[in-house]
Design a protein around this motif. Sequence first.
Motif, PDB file in Angstrom:
ATOM      1  N   ALA A  68       0.818  -1.205   0.000  1.00 32.00           N
ATOM      2  CA  ALA A  68       0.000   0.000   0.000  1.00 32.00           C
ATOM      3  C   ALA A  68       0.856   1.261   0.000  1.00 32.00           C
ATOM      4  O   ALA A  68       0.385   2.328  -0.398  1.00 32.00           O
ATOM      5  CB  ALA A  68      -0.928  -0.013   1.215  1.00 32.00           C
ATOM      6  N   GLN A  69       2.072   1.165   0.460  1.00 31.83           N
ATOM      7  CA  GLN A  69       3.011   2.273   0.463  1.00 31.83           C
ATOM      8  C   GLN A  69       4.357   1.734  -0.021  1.00 31.83           C
ATOM      9  O   GLN A  69       4.591   0.524   0.013  1.00 31.83           O
ATOM     10  CB  GLN A  69       3.165   2.845   1.872  1.00 31.83           C
ATOM     11  N   PRO A  70       5.261   2.587  -0.489  1.00 32.70           N
ATOM     12  CA  PRO A  70       6.570   2.090  -0.923  1.00 32.70           C
ATOM     13  C   PRO A  70       7.305   1.386   0.226  1.00 32.70           C
ATOM     14  O   PRO A  70       7.390   1.905   1.337  1.00 32.70           O
ATOM     15  CB  PRO A  70       7.297   3.359  -1.354  1.00 32.70           C
ATOM     16  N   ILE A  71       7.825   0.200  -0.074  1.00 30.90           N
ATOM     17  CA  ILE A  71       8.603  -0.586   0.885  1.00 30.90           C
ATOM     18  C   ILE A  71       9.982  -0.827   0.277  1.00 30.90           C
ATOM     19  O   ILE A  71      10.112  -1.104  -0.917  1.00 30.90           O
ATOM     20  CB  ILE A  71       7.918  -1.934   1.197  1.00 30.90           C
ATOM     21  N   PHE A  72      11.003  -0.734   1.123  1.00 30.71           N
ATOM     22  CA  PHE A  72      12.374  -0.805   0.644  1.00 30.71           C
ATOM     23  C   PHE A  72      13.151  -1.900   1.377  1.00 30.71           C
ATOM     24  O   PHE A  72      12.883  -2.191   2.548  1.00 30.71           O
ATOM     25  CB  PHE A  72      13.074   0.536   0.857  1.00 30.71           C
ATOM     26  N   ILE A  73      14.080  -2.508   0.663  1.00 30.95           N
ATOM     27  CA  ILE A  73      15.063  -3.416   1.252  1.00 30.95           C
ATOM     28  C   ILE A  73      16.387  -2.662   1.312  1.00 30.95           C
ATOM     29  O   ILE A  73      16.829  -2.104   0.310  1.00 30.95           O
ATOM     30  CB  ILE A  73      15.257  -4.687   0.408  1.00 30.95           C
ATOM     31  N   ALA A  74      17.003  -2.636   2.477  1.00 30.55           N
ATOM     32  CA  ALA A  74      18.305  -1.995   2.627  1.00 30.55           C
ATOM     33  C   ALA A  74      19.338  -3.045   3.015  1.00 30.55           C
ATOM     34  O   ALA A  74      19.036  -4.000   3.751  1.00 30.55           O
ATOM     35  CB  ALA A  74      18.256  -0.890   3.680  1.00 30.55           C
ATOM     36  N   ALA A  75      20.547  -2.860   2.503  1.00 29.95           N
ATOM     37  CA  ALA A  75      21.608  -3.836   2.748  1.00 29.95           C
ATOM     38  C   ALA A  75      21.909  -3.944   4.236  1.00 29.95           C
ATOM     39  O   ALA A  75      21.968  -2.942   4.954  1.00 29.95           O
ATOM     40  CB  ALA A  75      22.869  -3.428   1.983  1.00 29.95           C
ATOM     41  N   GLY A  76      22.117  -5.179   4.687  1.00 26.78           N
ATOM     42  CA  GLY A  76      22.438  -5.437   6.082  1.00 26.78           C
ATOM     43  C   GLY A  76      23.803  -6.077   6.241  1.00 26.78           C
ATOM     44  O   GLY A  76      24.699  -5.898   5.408  1.00 26.78           O
ATOM     45  N   LEU A  77      23.929  -6.844   7.298  1.00 27.03           N
ATOM     46  CA  LEU A  77      25.202  -7.465   7.642  1.00 27.03           C
ATOM     47  C   LEU A  77      25.030  -8.968   7.781  1.00 27.03           C
ATOM     48  O   LEU A  77      23.923  -9.461   8.005  1.00 27.03           O
ATOM     49  CB  LEU A  77      25.724  -6.898   8.972  1.00 27.03           C
ATOM     50  N   ARG A  78      26.123  -9.670   7.651  1.00 31.65           N
ATOM     51  CA  ARG A  78      26.121 -11.110   7.891  1.00 31.65           C
ATOM     52  C   ARG A  78      27.459 -11.526   8.485  1.00 31.65           C
ATOM     53  O   ARG A  78      28.437 -10.762   8.462  1.00 31.65           O
ATOM     54  CB  ARG A  78      25.855 -11.881   6.599  1.00 31.65           C
ATOM     55  N   ASP A 101      31.824  -4.217   3.718  1.00 30.73           N
ATOM     56  CA  ASP A 101      30.809  -3.585   4.556  1.00 30.73           C
ATOM     57  C   ASP A 101      29.519  -4.403   4.646  1.00 30.73           C
ATOM     58  O   ASP A 101      28.514  -3.933   5.178  1.00 30.73           O
ATOM     59  CB  ASP A 101      30.512  -2.169   4.066  1.00 30.73           C
ATOM     60  N   LEU A 102      29.557  -5.621   4.153  1.00 25.79           N
ATOM     61  CA  LEU A 102      28.415  -6.535   4.268  1.00 25.79           C
ATOM     62  C   LEU A 102      28.667  -7.650   5.268  1.00 25.79           C
ATOM     63  O   LEU A 102      27.721  -8.326   5.698  1.00 25.79           O
ATOM     64  CB  LEU A 102      28.094  -7.166   2.905  1.00 25.79           C
ATOM     65  N   VAL A 103      29.928  -7.853   5.650  1.00 22.08           N
ATOM     66  CA  VAL A 103      30.313  -8.983   6.502  1.00 22.08           C
ATOM     67  C   VAL A 103      31.022  -8.473   7.744  1.00 22.08           C
ATOM     68  O   VAL A 103      31.950  -7.658   7.656  1.00 22.08           O
ATOM     69  CB  VAL A 103      31.232  -9.957   5.733  1.00 22.08           C
ATOM     70  N   ILE A 104      30.571  -8.941   8.915  1.00 23.36           N
ATOM     71  CA  ILE A 104      31.254  -8.598  10.161  1.00 23.36           C
ATOM     72  C   ILE A 104      32.196  -9.740  10.526  1.00 23.36           C
ATOM     73  O   ILE A 104      31.786 -10.903  10.597  1.00 23.36           O
ATOM     74  CB  ILE A 104      30.264  -8.333  11.312  1.00 23.36           C
ATOM     75  N   ARG A 122      16.105   6.583   9.195  1.00 23.33           N
ATOM     76  CA  ARG A 122      16.721   6.210  10.466  1.00 23.33           C
ATOM     77  C   ARG A 122      17.999   5.404  10.287  1.00 23.33           C
ATOM     78  O   ARG A 122      18.731   5.159  11.254  1.00 23.33           O
ATOM     79  CB  ARG A 122      15.708   5.419  11.313  1.00 23.33           C
ATOM     80  N   LEU A 123      18.282   4.968   9.063  1.00 22.75           N
ATOM     81  CA  LEU A 123      19.490   4.196   8.796  1.00 22.75           C
ATOM     82  C   LEU A 123      20.674   5.127   8.571  1.00 22.75           C
ATOM     83  O   LEU A 123      20.498   6.284   8.187  1.00 22.75           O
ATOM     84  CB  LEU A 123      19.283   3.301   7.569  1.00 22.75           C
ATOM     85  N   PRO A 124      21.889   4.628   8.787  1.00 19.51           N
ATOM     86  CA  PRO A 124      23.063   5.461   8.549  1.00 19.51           C
ATOM     87  C   PRO A 124      23.100   5.985   7.119  1.00 19.51           C
ATOM     88  O   PRO A 124      22.710   5.287   6.176  1.00 19.51           O
ATOM     89  CB  PRO A 124      24.229   4.504   8.819  1.00 19.51           C
ATOM     90  N   GLU A 125      23.562   7.213   6.960  1.00 16.78           N
ATOM     91  CA  GLU A 125      23.649   7.816   5.637  1.00 16.78           C
ATOM     92  C   GLU A 125      24.528   6.966   4.720  1.00 16.78           C
ATOM     93  O   GLU A 125      25.578   6.470   5.124  1.00 16.78           O
ATOM     94  CB  GLU A 125      24.239   9.218   5.745  1.00 16.78           C
ATOM     95  N   GLY A 126      24.077   6.780   3.501  1.00 15.62           N
ATOM     96  CA  GLY A 126      24.836   6.003   2.533  1.00 15.62           C
ATOM     97  C   GLY A 126      24.509   4.524   2.503  1.00 15.62           C
ATOM     98  O   GLY A 126      25.085   3.781   1.692  1.00 15.62           O
ATOM     99  N   THR A 127      23.574   4.063   3.358  1.00 16.98           N
ATOM    100  CA  THR A 127      23.175   2.650   3.325  1.00 16.98           C
ATOM    101  C   THR A 127      22.492   2.341   1.995  1.00 16.98           C
ATOM    102  O   THR A 127      21.498   2.992   1.639  1.00 16.98           O
ATOM    103  CB  THR A 127      22.201   2.324   4.469  1.00 16.98           C
TER     104      THR A 127
END
Length: 421
Positions: free
Chosen positions: A5-15, A210-213, A274-279
Amino acid sequence: MHRFAQPIFIAAGLRTPFGRGGGALADHDAITLAVPVAQAMAAKARPDLFVWGTVIPSLGWSNIGREIWLDAGLDPTVPSFSAVLACSTSMVAAFAAGGMLGGDKDLALVGGSEVMSNPPIGLKLEASKRIVKLFRTNPAEALSALQALTPNDLVLPIKGFANRITGRTMGDHMEETAQIWGISREAQDDWSLKSHQRAVAGWERGFFDDLVIPLPEIQRDANPRADTSIEKLASLKLAFDPESGKGTLTAGNSSPITDGAAACWVATEAGLKRLPEGTPYAELVDHEIAAVDHAEDGLLMAPSFAIPRLLARHGLRYGDIALWEIHEAFAAQVLANVAALEKPGWTRERARVDFDFGEFPWDRVNPNGGSVAIGHPFAATGARDFSQAVKELWAMPSGTLAVVSVCADGGHGTVALLRRP
């Protein structure tokens, strides 16, 4: 058409780095391996929802999402629950979270973890009933009964991760499908080599940094092999059909037993802020879940039904998609599903979609490697695929489209359409 019903986004996370079965991460379970990922993600932003999954069950928990969240020492007022759909687990967790966002909830943290090194051993029903009843009436005799258990009383992982209904492994099923579709050993090995080369190159140029810890036990993926070659792959023994001599699947062209955890973000426009800038992020335009009769179409062939249905809704041809992130349960699985997409009449007769999709762009698939090289911890793969695809898409022009596809046990296929804002 937009799914939500509204725009939904996937943002890159960590693994975590993905570890080899029996290797550096084998002392973990699905909870302890997920905790550092949840902590690292929550340090970037406080989510309004936490959705997590694991495929290999344990009697030690019933809601792994909540267990991870609380073990991580995070805000107990954040609702946290579990989702599961075999290898599509963290992908459907993202779909579910997207449908729940709105109102006072704008940001969800979703993912999955799997320690395939440690499949549980359980009791068969009759043995369980017998011993539970004894514990109620005669605890001492119950202890004696436990000591007297035999292998016939136990559910053992003798056949690995087999389908419960058929009693056959994914590899057994895929071997049959590869033969039906005429997918050669040479083609599978060639695809596997590309997967390893691309994953190794991705690590070398810093794509995964920046995708893997890093964890104390392991700092980067253990499975990609810089030293593999067509000759080495060709020398490997058959894994699932060694007797007939017709087999084509080996350990080299199949995804390996893997331990790992992965997460990504699902957000509204307000949540993205709310996510860090540049995510890196991408709009989740639409998704499709397909299910097939595996006796007729093959256990891992549902993506060839889901992909055309998804694209046709938006009037898109294969060539309109700039990036294809396709889960590589087996090299043969990727090759067979695309062979179906390319087969004249398949999408019309089997997927019931009458649309000209054009030629499939093989050069746009998995530019930083896939599961054959990186590894496949069942529940973590969807989130790993999403984060990888979103970062790849982020480097492309606004409006560029990507498809993420995951096959899953039980004859399921889940597919997402992403758009670079």
